[in-house]
Enzyme design. Structure first.
Site, PDB file in Angstrom:
ATOM      1  N   ASN A   1       0.566  -2.361  16.300  1.00  0.00           N
ATOM      2  CA  ASN A   1       1.952  -2.819  16.222  1.00  0.00           C
ATOM      3  C   ASN A   1       2.036  -4.299  16.583  1.00  0.00           C
ATOM      4  O   ASN A   1       1.343  -4.784  17.478  1.00  0.00           O
ATOM      5  CB  ASN A   1       2.880  -1.968  17.100  1.00  0.00           C
ATOM      6  CG  ASN A   1       2.395  -1.798  18.526  1.00  0.00           C
ATOM      7  OD1 ASN A   1       1.200  -1.742  18.785  1.00  0.00           O
ATOM      8  ND2 ASN A   1       3.317  -1.710  19.456  1.00  0.00           N
TER       9      ASN A   1
ATOM     10  N   GLU B   1       4.948  -6.992  17.462  1.00  0.00           N
ATOM     11  CA  GLU B   1       6.372  -7.138  17.776  1.00  0.00           C
ATOM     12  C   GLU B   1       6.846  -8.571  17.551  1.00  0.00           C
ATOM     13  O   GLU B   1       6.043  -9.475  17.272  1.00  0.00           O
ATOM     14  CB  GLU B   1       6.616  -6.682  19.223  1.00  0.00           C
ATOM     15  CG  GLU B   1       6.252  -5.205  19.382  1.00  0.00           C
ATOM     16  CD  GLU B   1       6.640  -4.599  20.715  1.00  0.00           C
ATOM     17  OE1 GLU B   1       6.928  -5.349  21.668  1.00  0.00           O
ATOM     18  OE2 GLU B   1       6.651  -3.356  20.791  1.00  0.00           O
TER      19      GLU B   1
ATOM     20  N   CYS C   1       5.280  -1.748  12.720  1.00  0.00           N
ATOM     21  CA  CYS C   1       4.498  -0.668  13.353  1.00  0.00           C
ATOM     22  C   CYS C   1       3.036  -0.728  12.915  1.00  0.00           C
ATOM     23  O   CYS C   1       2.706  -1.256  11.840  1.00  0.00           O
ATOM     24  CB  CYS C   1       5.053   0.689  12.949  1.00  0.00           C
ATOM     25  SG  CYS C   1       6.704   1.033  13.557  1.00  0.00           S
TER      26      CYS C   1
ATOM     27  N   GLU D   1       1.102   1.631  11.775  1.00  0.00           N
ATOM     28  CA  GLU D   1       0.794   2.323  10.515  1.00  0.00           C
ATOM     29  C   GLU D   1       1.064   1.415   9.330  1.00  0.00           C
ATOM     30  O   GLU D   1       0.295   1.350   8.368  1.00  0.00           O
ATOM     31  CB  GLU D   1       1.655   3.595  10.365  1.00  0.00           C
ATOM     32  CG  GLU D   1       1.476   4.612  11.459  1.00  0.00           C
ATOM     33  CD  GLU D   1       2.488   4.426  12.597  1.00  0.00           C
ATOM     34  OE1 GLU D   1       2.655   3.291  13.074  1.00  0.00           O
ATOM     35  OE2 GLU D   1       3.083   5.428  13.008  1.00  0.00           O
TER      36      GLU D   1
ATOM     37  N   CYS E   1       7.182   6.698  12.892  1.00  0.00           N
ATOM     38  CA  CYS E   1       8.638   6.530  12.760  1.00  0.00           C
ATOM     39  C   CYS E   1       9.059   6.767  11.305  1.00  0.00           C
ATOM     40  O   CYS E   1       8.225   6.823  10.392  1.00  0.00           O
ATOM     41  CB  CYS E   1       9.064   5.135  13.234  1.00  0.00           C
ATOM     42  SG  CYS E   1       8.811   3.838  11.995  1.00  0.00           S
TER      43      CYS E   1
ATOM     44  N   CYS F   1       7.952   4.119   8.706  1.00  0.00           N
ATOM     45  CA  CYS F   1       6.531   4.261   8.348  1.00  0.00           C
ATOM     46  C   CYS F   1       6.330   5.439   7.399  1.00  0.00           C
ATOM     47  O   CYS F   1       5.540   5.375   6.457  1.00  0.00           O
ATOM     48  CB  CYS F   1       5.672   4.436   9.599  1.00  0.00           C
ATOM     49  SG  CYS F   1       5.503   2.898  10.532  1.00  0.00           S
TER      50      CYS F   1
HETATM   51  N1  THU Z   1       5.621   1.853  16.853  1.00  0.00           N
HETATM   52  C1  THU Z   1       4.551   1.960  16.004  1.00  0.00           C
HETATM   53  O1  THU Z   1       3.679   1.081  15.953  1.00  0.00           O
HETATM   54  N2  THU Z   1       4.486   3.034  15.188  1.00  0.00           N
HETATM   55  C2  THU Z   1       5.428   4.028  15.155  1.00  0.00           C
HETATM   56  O2  THU Z   1       5.391   4.877  14.263  1.00  0.00           O
HETATM   57  C3  THU Z   1       6.444   4.096  16.197  1.00  0.00           C
HETATM   58  C4  THU Z   1       6.680   2.822  16.939  1.00  0.00           C
HETATM   59  C5  THU Z   1       5.707   0.671  17.715  1.00  0.00           C
HETATM   60  C6  THU Z   1       6.768  -0.312  17.315  1.00  0.00           C
HETATM   61  C7  THU Z   1       7.053  -1.003  18.618  1.00  0.00           C
HETATM   62  O3  THU Z   1       6.127  -2.060  18.786  1.00  0.00           O
HETATM   63  C8  THU Z   1       6.785   0.056  19.672  1.00  0.00           C
HETATM   64  O4  THU Z   1       6.005   1.051  19.035  1.00  0.00           O
HETATM   65  C9  THU Z   1       8.032   0.688  20.272  1.00  0.00           C
HETATM   66  O5  THU Z   1       8.872   1.145  19.286  1.00  0.00           O
END
Ligand code: THU
Length: 131
Positions: A43, A45, A54, A56, A85, A88
């Protein structure tokens, strides 16, 4: 070695590269494409939170940018065993093989595997735009 084990190791390794100064969540993904190649992502940010991507989707975009278009397996690793999520899942549906498997792993080694069609039934796919 078993493919799930390989994907788990790569996803866990990728999670260590997470750029997540805001949530502090470490998410890693490893995906296997139809030609056997593996891509990873973490991930990433952003200070403007909506710019966050994210793990994925990072892995999927890396694969697609190499013209690898069909995903066979997705592994997503977090300490807590977070599921992918919704956004994704939608991006996965664009590039999923008909039998794509999704595996959710946590730090304790618990794994939950499912067919993508069970994770996201009735998904909106490129086929719907063939009008
Ligand atoms: N996140 C992911 O990388 N994948 C997901 O499917 C769910 C959320 C990350 C995004 C963000 O950096 C952190 O988790 C909190 O939401």
């Amino acid at each position: 070695m078993d493919i799930k084990k390989i994907l788990r190791e790569k996803a866990e390794e990728a999670s260590k590269n997470a750029y997540s100064p805001y949530s502090k969540a470490l998410v890693g993904s490893a995906i296997q494409m139809s030609d056997g190649t593996i891509y990873t992502g973490c991930n990433v940010e952003n200070a403007s939170y909506g710019g966050t991507i994210c793990a994925e989707r990072v892995a999927i975009l890396k694969a697609v940018s190499d013209k690898k278009m069909q995903i066979e397996k997705v592994y997503v690793y977090t300490k807590e065993g977070w599921p992918p999520c919704g956004m994704c899942r939608q991006v996965m549906s664009e590039f999923a093989s008909p039998t794509m498997e999704v595996i959710i792993g946590d730090v304790a080694g618990k794994e939950t595997s499912m067919k993508f069609s069970d994770l996201m039934p009735l998904s909106f796919t490129p086929d719907h735009l063939k009008i």
